[in-house]
Write a protein that holds these residues in place. Structure first.
Motif, mmCIF file in Angstrom:
data_model
loop_
_atom_site.group_PDB
_atom_site.id
_atom_site.type_symbol
_atom_site.label_atom_id
_atom_site.label_comp_id
_atom_site.label_asym_id
_atom_site.label_seq_id
_atom_site.Cartn_x
_atom_site.Cartn_y
_atom_site.Cartn_z
ATOM 1 N N SER A 57 0.805 -1.225 0.000
ATOM 2 C CA SER A 57 0.000 0.000 0.000
ATOM 3 C C SER A 57 0.836 1.272 0.000
ATOM 4 O O SER A 57 0.460 2.277 0.608
ATOM 5 C CB SER A 57 -0.964 0.002 1.192
ATOM 6 O OG SER A 57 -1.807 -1.133 1.140
ATOM 7 N N ASP A 81 -0.366 -4.155 -3.736
ATOM 8 C CA ASP A 81 -1.241 -2.986 -3.764
ATOM 9 C C ASP A 81 -0.507 -1.655 -3.636
ATOM 10 O O ASP A 81 -0.963 -0.743 -2.946
ATOM 11 C CB ASP A 81 -2.309 -3.118 -2.665
ATOM 12 C CG ASP A 81 -3.514 -2.237 -2.936
ATOM 13 O OD1 ASP A 81 -3.813 -2.000 -4.124
ATOM 14 O OD2 ASP A 81 -4.131 -1.772 -1.970
ATOM 15 N N ASP A 104 -1.077 -6.656 -7.809
ATOM 16 C CA ASP A 104 -1.892 -5.436 -7.840
ATOM 17 C C ASP A 104 -1.088 -4.151 -7.715
ATOM 18 O O ASP A 104 -1.482 -3.228 -6.996
ATOM 19 C CB ASP A 104 -2.958 -5.471 -6.736
ATOM 20 C CG ASP A 104 -4.036 -6.502 -6.997
ATOM 21 O OD1 ASP A 104 -4.228 -6.869 -8.172
ATOM 22 O OD2 ASP A 104 -4.683 -6.931 -6.031
#
Length: 172
Positions: A57, A81, A104
């Motif tokens: 993230s 991510d 991702d």
């Protein structure tokens, strides 16, 4: 290393090992990550080893080797991510990227409406020599691996790295 405003970790030195760390939500204050913001950025470094870490993230690029990074190894990491590129190797020489899992990256970036990054790849080799990419697992990327060349060139050993003015801007 969690929720740093701009950069989680900047490295400029030789024979540095970053091992078994977790980098979460770095560039938390949403600086423009085109030139800098993210989890780790190196420059002018020899023999760095980045292994067994988790980059998740990141509100920017996860791992960025910039100008004059030499003989880098990226092994056994997990990238999940991240808004930008998972691994960038730019204007540098010799890297092994092996046995990483990249999931991702570059697809869920909510950077200011339609100012989404341009096809952020999982791995990007830019203006660099001798990159070896082996046995990585890349799932759901915008682009899996991107290799680009422009007028910037590694021009030899670490003492002479940089931009080579003899190359035309459209050289490939």
């Amino acid at each position: 290393v969690r929720r740093c405003g701009l950069m989680g970790f900047g490295i400029s030195g030789d024979r540095v090992t970053v091992e078994r760390c977790r980098f979460t939500e770095n560039n938390h204050r949403l600086f423009n990550y085109g030139p800098y913001g993210g989890s780790i950025k190196t420059g002018r470094i020899e023999d760095p080893m980045i292994r067994y870490n988790w980059f998740e993230s990141t509100k920017g690029h996860a791992l960025w080797f910039d100008e004059c990074s030499i003989r880098a190894t990226v092994h056994g990491n997990l990238f999940t991510d991240n808004w930008g590129v998972g691994i960038i190797f730019e204007i540098s020489d010799r890297i092994i990227i092996a046995d990483n899992i990249i999931i991702d990256n570059g697809i869920n970036s909510p950077v200011g409406g339609d100012r989404r990054p341009w096809n952020c790849p999982a791995i990007w080799i830019s203006g660099s020599n001798r990159a070896r990419i082996w046995h990585n697992t890349i799932i759901n990327p915008s682009v899996a691996i991107k290799v680009t060349q422009d007028w910037r060139q590694p021009t030899g050993d670490s003492a002479s790295f940089g931009q080579d003015p003899r190359r035309a801007s459209s050289w490939y």
